[in-house]
Scaffold this motif. Structure first.
Motif, PDB file in Angstrom:
ATOM      1  N   THR A  34       0.814  -1.223   0.000  1.00 55.19           N
ATOM      2  CA  THR A  34       0.000   0.000   0.000  1.00 55.19           C
ATOM      3  C   THR A  34       0.846   1.271   0.000  1.00 55.19           C
ATOM      4  O   THR A  34       0.658   2.130  -0.873  1.00 55.19           O
ATOM      5  N   PRO A  35       1.765   1.452   0.960  1.00 54.74           N
ATOM      6  CA  PRO A  35       2.583   2.670   0.897  1.00 54.74           C
ATOM      7  C   PRO A  35       3.444   2.754  -0.352  1.00 54.74           C
ATOM      8  O   PRO A  35       3.724   3.849  -0.848  1.00 54.74           O
ATOM      9  N   PHE A  36       3.846   1.586  -0.895  1.00 57.02           N
ATOM     10  CA  PHE A  36       4.645   1.581  -2.115  1.00 57.02           C
ATOM     11  C   PHE A  36       3.841   2.137  -3.284  1.00 57.02           C
ATOM     12  O   PHE A  36       4.312   3.028  -4.011  1.00 57.02           O
ATOM     13  N   VAL A 102      -0.183  10.977   4.800  1.00 51.97           N
ATOM     14  CA  VAL A 102       0.480  11.027   6.104  1.00 51.97           C
ATOM     15  C   VAL A 102      -0.012   9.882   6.983  1.00 51.97           C
ATOM     16  O   VAL A 102       0.779   9.213   7.663  1.00 51.97           O
ATOM     17  N   MET A 103      -1.317   9.615   6.959  1.00 53.35           N
ATOM     18  CA  MET A 103      -1.877   8.544   7.769  1.00 53.35           C
ATOM     19  C   MET A 103      -1.309   7.189   7.358  1.00 53.35           C
ATOM     20  O   MET A 103      -0.957   6.365   8.207  1.00 53.35           O
ATOM     21  N   ILE A 104      -1.189   6.940   6.059  1.00 48.24           N
ATOM     22  CA  ILE A 104      -0.611   5.676   5.590  1.00 48.24           C
ATOM     23  C   ILE A 104       0.843   5.574   6.036  1.00 48.24           C
ATOM     24  O   ILE A 104       1.304   4.520   6.477  1.00 48.24           O
ATOM     25  N   GLY A 105       1.580   6.686   5.933  1.00 47.15           N
ATOM     26  CA  GLY A 105       2.973   6.685   6.365  1.00 47.15           C
ATOM     27  C   GLY A 105       3.123   6.421   7.846  1.00 47.15           C
ATOM     28  O   GLY A 105       3.995   5.659   8.281  1.00 47.15           O
ATOM     29  N   VAL A 148      -7.738   2.232   6.096  1.00 44.15           N
ATOM     30  CA  VAL A 148      -6.794   3.275   5.699  1.00 44.15           C
ATOM     31  C   VAL A 148      -5.699   2.732   4.798  1.00 44.15           C
ATOM     32  O   VAL A 148      -5.315   3.370   3.815  1.00 44.15           O
ATOM     33  N   SER A 149      -5.178   1.543   5.110  1.00 42.09           N
ATOM     34  CA  SER A 149      -4.000   1.086   4.362  1.00 42.09           C
ATOM     35  C   SER A 149      -3.840  -0.424   4.324  1.00 42.09           C
ATOM     36  O   SER A 149      -2.722  -0.903   4.122  1.00 42.09           O
ATOM     37  N   HIS A 150      -4.901  -1.179   4.512  1.00 36.74           N
ATOM     38  CA  HIS A 150      -4.828  -2.645   4.505  1.00 36.74           C
ATOM     39  C   HIS A 150      -3.837  -3.153   5.557  1.00 36.74           C
ATOM     40  O   HIS A 150      -3.112  -4.116   5.321  1.00 36.74           O
ATOM     41  N   ALA A 151      -3.816  -2.501   6.711  1.00 39.51           N
ATOM     42  CA  ALA A 151      -2.833  -2.855   7.749  1.00 39.51           C
ATOM     43  C   ALA A 151      -3.516  -3.162   9.076  1.00 39.51           C
ATOM     44  O   ALA A 151      -3.162  -2.614  10.109  1.00 39.51           O
ATOM     45  N   GLY A 152      -4.479  -4.059   9.045  1.00 40.68           N
ATOM     46  CA  GLY A 152      -5.222  -4.359  10.269  1.00 40.68           C
ATOM     47  C   GLY A 152      -4.645  -5.466  11.118  1.00 40.68           C
ATOM     48  O   GLY A 152      -5.218  -5.810  12.160  1.00 40.68           O
ATOM     49  N   GLY A 241       7.232   4.756   4.221  1.00 42.68           N
ATOM     50  CA  GLY A 241       6.397   5.477   5.190  1.00 42.68           C
ATOM     51  C   GLY A 241       6.913   6.883   5.434  1.00 42.68           C
ATOM     52  O   GLY A 241       6.144   7.848   5.475  1.00 42.68           O
ATOM     53  N   SER A 242       8.233   7.016   5.588  1.00 41.51           N
ATOM     54  CA  SER A 242       8.833   8.341   5.808  1.00 41.51           C
ATOM     55  C   SER A 242       8.622   9.242   4.595  1.00 41.51           C
ATOM     56  O   SER A 242       8.317  10.429   4.731  1.00 41.51           O
ATOM     57  N   LYS A 243       8.773   8.667   3.393  1.00 42.06           N
ATOM     58  CA  LYS A 243       8.573   9.437   2.162  1.00 42.06           C
ATOM     59  C   LYS A 243       7.134   9.948   2.068  1.00 42.06           C
ATOM     60  O   LYS A 243       6.887  11.109   1.696  1.00 42.06           O
ATOM     61  N   LEU A 244       6.161   9.103   2.391  1.00 43.47           N
ATOM     62  CA  LEU A 244       4.763   9.531   2.333  1.00 43.47           C
ATOM     63  C   LEU A 244       4.463  10.640   3.333  1.00 43.47           C
ATOM     64  O   LEU A 244       3.726  11.583   3.023  1.00 43.47           O
ATOM     65  N   ILE A 245       5.025  10.530   4.527  1.00 42.21           N
ATOM     66  CA  ILE A 245       4.808  11.578   5.537  1.00 42.21           C
ATOM     67  C   ILE A 245       5.378  12.894   5.072  1.00 42.21           C
ATOM     68  O   ILE A 245       4.748  13.958   5.162  1.00 42.21           O
TER      69      ILE A 245
END
Length: 249
Positions: A34-36, A102-105, A148-152, A241-245
């Protein structure tokens, strides 16, 4: 969404990684896709593109673990997931795409932090099984982070570990819970415009990649050290994650 070389250079590895994760290393690491994808797509496009493929792989796994789950735990998590998914849908309609990045990051980095704490032995299963209310809360958090990001995975994992389930019960319960959560997400994703003819076309094109990844994951499970796979995953999540933030801010 433009179907360019750059798009497929991101989409194919992302979906392949999800398949590898589900096929050989559990479900959690597949969240890295997802973040990718959110690096080149809007957050809505990224999670919308992946959801049908997640459901396809869930169905494949569900057949292997049919009726082997722990129903009381699964029921508690699913009951809590419904308001969690609703909260995610409500927030998405209120905030802009950059804040969603930002939330995904943040979720990506929190995922790595959770795994680090668990590996360090600082997070241990509860001495006694958590009650139904704890299951509802874990399900709500899982529903929200999954929306939010398929990270449950992490919230559900904390609750399930306290139930002292067998390895098969744990895996089967995880499979059926996230199959249901992914189905719950489908209608809000549709209403919010995450799907389009293009995303569905791409999903069809990527089905062989997804299924091939699952089969490759089964093989890699036998030959690749788990530590190497997850070490790469966590580093990858920290970077993306850092890049998205930074991009969102």
């Amino acid at each position: 969404m433009e179907l360019s070389f750059t798009f497929f250079a991101f989409a194919v590895p992302a979906v392949l990684f999800v398949g590898l994760s589900k096929g050989g290393f559990g479900n959690g690491a597949g969240f890295a896709a997802t973040p990718f994808l959110a690096l080149i797509l809007t957050p809505g496009e990224a999670i919308g593109l992946l959801l049908p493929l997640f459901i396809l792989m869930d169905v494949t796994a569900l057949r292997a673990y049919w009726k082997q789950w722990h129903w009381p735990s699964a029921r508690a998590l699913m009951a809590g997931a419904l308001p969690g998914v609703a909260l995610g849908a409500a927030l998405f309609s209120l905030i802009d795409g950059e804040m969603f990045k930002v939330m995904i990051g943040v979720v990506a980095i929190a995922f790595v932090a959770f795994q680090g704490v668990k590996k360090a032995g600082l997070l241990r299963p509860a001495a006694r099984p958590m009650g139904q209310k704890a299951g509802w809360f874990a399900g709500m958090v899982s529903g929200f982070t999954s929306f939010v990001s398929h990270a449950g995975g992490p919230p559900a994992s904390v609750y399930l570990l306290s139930q002292k389930l067998s390895k098969t019960e744990h895996q089967a319960t995880t499979v059926v819970v996230f199959f249901v959560i992914n189905l719950l997400k489908f209608i809000p994703y549709l209403a919010l415009g995450f799907f389009s003819k293009t995303t569905l076309l791409v999903d069809v094109m990527l089905v062989p990649v997804a299924l091939g990844g699952v089969m490759a994951g089964v093989w890699l499970h036998r030959v690749m050290p788990e530590r190497l796979f997850f070490g790469f995953t966590y580093l990858f999540l920290l970077i993306t994650g850092s890049k998205l933030i930074l991009d969102g801010i």
